[in-house]
Design an enzyme around this catalytic site. Structure first.
Site, PDB file in Angstrom:
ATOM      1  N   ASP A   1      18.946  26.014  95.884  1.00  0.00           N
ATOM      2  CA  ASP A   1      17.638  25.131  96.073  1.00  0.00           C
ATOM      3  C   ASP A   1      16.786  26.479  96.624  1.00  0.00           C
ATOM      4  O   ASP A   1      16.759  27.147  97.406  1.00  0.00           O
ATOM      5  CB  ASP A   1      17.871  24.431  97.342  1.00  0.00           C
ATOM      6  CG  ASP A   1      19.112  23.219  97.107  1.00  0.00           C
ATOM      7  OD1 ASP A   1      19.498  23.213  95.898  1.00  0.00           O
ATOM      8  OD2 ASP A   1      19.598  23.255  98.309  1.00  0.00           O
TER       9      ASP A   1
ATOM     10  N   ASP B   1      22.123  10.048  97.201  1.00  0.00           N
ATOM     11  CA  ASP B   1      21.912  10.847  98.422  1.00  0.00           C
ATOM     12  C   ASP B   1      22.282  10.171  99.673  1.00  0.00           C
ATOM     13  O   ASP B   1      21.959   8.950  99.694  1.00  0.00           O
ATOM     14  CB  ASP B   1      20.730  11.423  98.562  1.00  0.00           C
ATOM     15  CG  ASP B   1      20.325  12.455  97.466  1.00  0.00           C
ATOM     16  OD1 ASP B   1      21.291  12.916  96.847  1.00  0.00           O
ATOM     17  OD2 ASP B   1      19.099  12.926  97.496  1.00  0.00           O
TER      18      ASP B   1
END
Length: 245
Positions: free
Chosen positions: A130, A8
């Site tokens: 998500d 990330d």
């Protein structure tokens, strides 16, 4: 099933968030390319990259880092998400050597864009769903929609989407196990292969995913667990290979 290390990216560094909160981040390395090398040397067969700044800003911010990793490992499948909301951005990443692009927010707000992307870049498009309590979240998880995950996933079956990355936001970064029942239910409800994400802590969580006996689950993304040492990439991949012979 593939074990897929996550990198990330925030402000050029490799970080991990808790439950998607940008203000609750831990920096694990200021050299993401070196971090990619660590996971490749550890035997990973695919990398999952996320441009966190891009997810919030709606356009690539850490694209140079993504390109650098793709150039260093031209034969390694790499998937990138975060801020991918135009065909031009997809084209940029594909030309840079990225194997798959993950469309998240744009897929929820403009499902037809997914169909366009699949036509323009067949075999290259993954949808990232998500969720909080089964409802899809967007804009770097800052907003929760009224759209249910399984309903939206079914809409993409005819488009040629390569996979769905499903993340349970409540689990992400918490290392308390992923939401296996819902992940398995999603895999059973759609013809699109599913990649599990969010909450994996150790080898027991990988075994639990395998025990679900859901053939539609083709991968598991892991982040904080491999950075904090509670899960070994090579050991986890070896377990998957043994179980699925």
């Amino acid at each position: 099933m593939l074990i897929i290390p996550a990198i990330d990216l925030k402000d050029g560094a490799c970080v991990r968030l808790r439950q998607g909160r940008m203000e609750d981040s831990t920096v694990f390395s200021d050299d993401p390319v070196a971090m990619a090398a660590k996971w490749v040397d550890g035997g990973c067969r695919r990398l999952h990259l996320v441009d966190l700044n891009g997810a919030f800003e709606g356009q690539p911010v850490n694209g140079d880092v993504v390109t650098a990793i793709a150039k260093r490992y031209p034969n390694l499948p790499i998937q990138i998400g975060g801020g991918i909301r135009s065909l031009e951005t997809i084209e940029h990443y594909i030309k840079a050597g990225v194997s798959y692009v993950i469309i998240g927010t744009k897929a929820v707000k403009d499902p037809e864009f997914v169909a366009q992307a699949c036509r323009a870049f067949p075999g290259k498009v993954i949808v990232g769903l998500d969720a909080k309590d089964g409802f899809v979240a967007t804009d770097g998880w800052a907003e929760v929609s009224t759209v249910q995950v399984i309903d939206l996933a079914k809409r993409f079956e005819a488009d040629g989407v390569s996979a769905i990355v499903y993340t349970d936001i409540a689990k992400d970064g918490m290392m308390q196990g992923c939401n296996i029942p819902f992940t398995a239910a999603l895999a059973a409800a759609t013809r699109i292969p599913v990649i599990a994400s969010g909450g994996i802590h150790n080898l027991g969580d990988i075994q639990a995913l395998l025990n679900a006996k859901a053939p539609g689950i083709i991968g598991a993304i892991t982040g904080r667990a491999i950075y904090e040492g509670t899960l070994d990439v090579a050991e986890a991949q070896a377990l998957c290979d043994r179980e699925q012979r």
